[in-house]
Design a protein around this motif. Structure first.
Motif, PDB file in Angstrom:
ATOM      1  N   ILE A   1       0.855  -1.183   0.000  1.00 43.65           N
ATOM      2  CA  ILE A   1       0.000   0.000   0.000  1.00 43.65           C
ATOM      3  C   ILE A   1       0.887   1.229   0.000  1.00 43.65           C
ATOM      4  O   ILE A   1       1.998   1.210   0.550  1.00 43.65           O
ATOM      5  N   SER A   2       0.431   2.277  -0.648  1.00 39.98           N
ATOM      6  CA  SER A   2       1.176   3.535  -0.653  1.00 39.98           C
ATOM      7  C   SER A   2       0.191   4.683  -0.609  1.00 39.98           C
ATOM      8  O   SER A   2      -0.979   4.543  -0.972  1.00 39.98           O
ATOM      9  N   GLY A   3       0.660   5.827  -0.140  1.00 38.73           N
ATOM     10  CA  GLY A   3      -0.182   7.004  -0.046  1.00 38.73           C
ATOM     11  C   GLY A   3      -0.068   7.882  -1.271  1.00 38.73           C
ATOM     12  O   GLY A   3       0.882   7.773  -2.052  1.00 38.73           O
ATOM     13  N   LYS A   4      -1.038   8.759  -1.431  1.00 35.45           N
ATOM     14  CA  LYS A   4      -1.041   9.712  -2.539  1.00 35.45           C
ATOM     15  C   LYS A   4      -0.908  11.126  -1.984  1.00 35.45           C
ATOM     16  O   LYS A   4      -1.688  11.544  -1.134  1.00 35.45           O
ATOM     17  N   ARG A   5       0.082  11.838  -2.485  1.00 38.69           N
ATOM     18  CA  ARG A   5       0.269  13.224  -2.041  1.00 38.69           C
ATOM     19  C   ARG A   5      -0.851  14.102  -2.583  1.00 38.69           C
ATOM     20  O   ARG A   5      -1.244  13.987  -3.737  1.00 38.69           O
ATOM     21  N   SER A   6      -1.345  14.965  -1.705  1.00 39.82           N
ATOM     22  CA  SER A   6      -2.384  15.908  -2.126  1.00 39.82           C
ATOM     23  C   SER A   6      -2.248  17.168  -1.280  1.00 39.82           C
ATOM     24  O   SER A   6      -2.597  17.179  -0.106  1.00 39.82           O
ATOM     25  N   GLY A   7      -1.704  18.194  -1.870  1.00 39.31           N
ATOM     26  CA  GLY A   7      -1.496  19.429  -1.124  1.00 39.31           C
ATOM     27  C   GLY A   7      -0.430  19.277  -0.064  1.00 39.31           C
ATOM     28  O   GLY A   7       0.677  18.813  -0.329  1.00 39.31           O
ATOM     29  N   ASN A   8      -0.778  19.616   1.173  1.00 38.41           N
ATOM     30  CA  ASN A   8       0.216  19.579   2.246  1.00 38.41           C
ATOM     31  C   ASN A   8       0.143  18.297   3.072  1.00 38.41           C
ATOM     32  O   ASN A   8       0.635  18.247   4.189  1.00 38.41           O
ATOM     33  N   ALA A   9      -0.484  17.252   2.546  1.00 40.84           N
ATOM     34  CA  ALA A   9      -0.586  15.997   3.274  1.00 40.84           C
ATOM     35  C   ALA A   9      -0.603  14.833   2.287  1.00 40.84           C
ATOM     36  O   ALA A   9      -0.608  15.021   1.068  1.00 40.84           O
ATOM     37  N   THR A  10      -0.580  13.630   2.834  1.00 43.99           N
ATOM     38  CA  THR A  10      -0.630  12.414   2.032  1.00 43.99           C
ATOM     39  C   THR A  10      -1.853  11.615   2.434  1.00 43.99           C
ATOM     40  O   THR A  10      -2.137  11.454   3.623  1.00 43.99           O
ATOM     41  N   THR A  11      -2.575  11.115   1.449  1.00 44.24           N
ATOM     42  CA  THR A  11      -3.826  10.415   1.692  1.00 44.24           C
ATOM     43  C   THR A  11      -3.636   8.905   1.593  1.00 44.24           C
ATOM     44  O   THR A  11      -2.978   8.409   0.667  1.00 44.24           O
ATOM     45  N   LEU A  12      -4.221   8.186   2.563  1.00 43.58           N
ATOM     46  CA  LEU A  12      -4.221   6.724   2.559  1.00 43.58           C
ATOM     47  C   LEU A  12      -5.656   6.228   2.487  1.00 43.58           C
ATOM     48  O   LEU A  12      -6.538   6.744   3.179  1.00 43.58           O
ATOM     49  N   GLU A  13      -5.879   5.201   1.674  1.00 40.80           N
ATOM     50  CA  GLU A  13      -7.187   4.560   1.589  1.00 40.80           C
ATOM     51  C   GLU A  13      -7.111   3.241   2.347  1.00 40.80           C
ATOM     52  O   GLU A  13      -6.347   2.352   1.975  1.00 40.80           O
ATOM     53  N   LEU A  14      -7.897   3.123   3.417  1.00 44.99           N
ATOM     54  CA  LEU A  14      -7.867   1.931   4.265  1.00 44.99           C
ATOM     55  C   LEU A  14      -9.108   1.091   4.018  1.00 44.99           C
ATOM     56  O   LEU A  14     -10.239   1.562   4.149  1.00 44.99           O
ATOM     57  N   ALA A  15      -8.910  -0.159   3.678  1.00 40.64           N
ATOM     58  CA  ALA A  15     -10.025  -1.060   3.408  1.00 40.64           C
ATOM     59  C   ALA A  15     -10.798  -1.361   4.689  1.00 40.64           C
ATOM     60  O   ALA A  15     -10.276  -1.209   5.800  1.00 40.64           O
ATOM     61  N   PRO A  16     -12.049  -1.797   4.568  1.00 40.20           N
ATOM     62  CA  PRO A  16     -12.803  -2.201   5.768  1.00 40.20           C
ATOM     63  C   PRO A  16     -12.104  -3.344   6.497  1.00 40.20           C
ATOM     64  O   PRO A  16     -11.464  -4.208   5.875  1.00 40.20           O
ATOM     65  N   ALA A  17     -12.221  -3.338   7.814  1.00 37.69           N
ATOM     66  CA  ALA A  17     -11.655  -4.408   8.665  1.00 37.69           C
ATOM     67  C   ALA A  17     -10.225  -4.726   8.253  1.00 37.69           C
ATOM     68  O   ALA A  17      -9.888  -5.865   7.925  1.00 37.69           O
ATOM     69  N   SER A  18      -9.360  -3.726   8.284  1.00 37.71           N
ATOM     70  CA  SER A  18      -7.988  -3.907   7.827  1.00 37.71           C
ATOM     71  C   SER A  18      -6.988  -3.430   8.868  1.00 37.71           C
ATOM     72  O   SER A  18      -7.306  -2.639   9.749  1.00 37.71           O
ATOM     73  N   VAL A  19      -5.763  -3.943   8.739  1.00 40.70           N
ATOM     74  CA  VAL A  19      -4.629  -3.501   9.552  1.00 40.70           C
ATOM     75  C   VAL A  19      -3.543  -3.040   8.581  1.00 40.70           C
ATOM     76  O   VAL A  19      -3.158  -3.782   7.673  1.00 40.70           O
ATOM     77  N   THR A  20      -3.070  -1.818   8.774  1.00 39.14           N
ATOM     78  CA  THR A  20      -2.092  -1.230   7.844  1.00 39.14           C
ATOM     79  C   THR A  20      -0.897  -0.727   8.620  1.00 39.14           C
ATOM     80  O   THR A  20      -1.040  -0.085   9.665  1.00 39.14           O
TER      81      THR A  20
END
Length: 276
Positions: free
Chosen positions: A251-270
């Motif tokens: 999994i990797s995050g996507k930069r957007s402005g001044n932060a990075t976004t992560l998409e977390l699946a339901p019932a998941s551990v990241t």
């Protein structure tokens, strides 16, 4: 705990204490009645509610210990914890063999996160068993072996060993099932010996994904990379015939402005690490 700590403070014995033992299982009543497989969201939510009570117990005993030991010389040792469920049908009575699902992975993450937040007092914590019994990391059958979802959580959390706890602020939001309300998200952060920062996040909601934005003090944005453990269902398990039903994925995050976004699946551990 009160009696033992008071006696230690007053030195009513000739020996010292290294730690006080605390046992707490996610069991949901006695005898163990919750099924390890084939369960629904109600059983899932009830056992997660049992799990988060670990924080309450540590705070309760920790407060008593703080009265007599404010320097925290004595450790609170959670030397038995984990899910205690119905044993696998057809296995030998008393051997406590049980399967291990994605729900157990969430339970493991919630417990480890709790211990990390109380690392000043909880300096040792041991899941009850490792092979076949209770919340095992490995299941065996003669020469066969399979890694459980709990195994993968422990392996993903290895960078947190011997690391330094880093404060983290986040909106836990709310997961609801009937009259049960729990924080939807649970997270910890730590810096390892090489200076790399790691974040572990559990999304306990079994139906809704979560989108989070990660920002760090003094930095506009960060690169996030790591692994996420997600399953087709909350009761998905690994078997000898299908050992990779529940395995971590990149999994990797996507930069957007001044932060990075992560998409977390339901019932998941990241678990991810970040760099400027």
């Amino acid at each position: 705990t009160e009696a033992v700590m008071k006696a230690w403070k007053e030195r009513n014995w000739s020996w010292d204490i290294d730690g006080i033992s605390l046992h707490y299982y996610t069991v949901g009543g006695w005898p163990a009645k919750y099924k390890a497989t084939g369960f629904g969201e109600e059983e899932y939510a009830k056992l997660l509610k049992e799990t988060v009570r670990m924080d309450e117990l540590i705070r309760l005993h920790g407060a008593i210990m703080d009265k007599y030991d404010p320097e925290k010389k004595i450790a609170l040792v959670v030397d038995e914890w984990g899910a205690w469920l119905e044993q696998t049908p057809g296995t030998k009575d008393g051997f406590l063999e049980q399967q291990n699902s994605q729900r157990d992975a969430i339970i493991a993450a919630l417990n480890i996160n709790t211990f990390a937040r109380h690392a000043d007092r909880v300096r040792m914590a041991n899941i009850a068993q490792m092979v076949n019994v209770l919340q095992a990391m490995l299941l065996t059958d003669n020469e066969k072996l399979v890694k459980t979802p709990t195994y993968h959580v422990f392996r993903m959390y290895v960078p947190f060993q011997d690391s330094t706890f880093v404060p983290i602020q986040f909106d836990g939001q709310t997961y609801r099932y009937g009259d049960i309300e729990l924080p939807r998200l649970d997270a910890i952060a730590a810096k390892d010996k090489d200076g790399k920062t790691w974040i572990a996040i559990a999304n306990v909601d079994p139906k809704r994904p979560a989108r989070i934005r990660v920002a760090t003090t003094g930095q506009k944005s960060v690169n996030l990379r790591g692994e996420t453990l997600v399953a087709p269902r909350i009761d998905s398990v690994n078997t000898f015939d299908a050992p990779n039903t529940v395995v971590p994925k990149p999994i990797s995050g996507k930069r957007s402005g001044n932060a990075t976004t992560l998409e977390l699946a339901p019932a998941s551990v990241t678990v991810v690490s970040f760099t400027p």
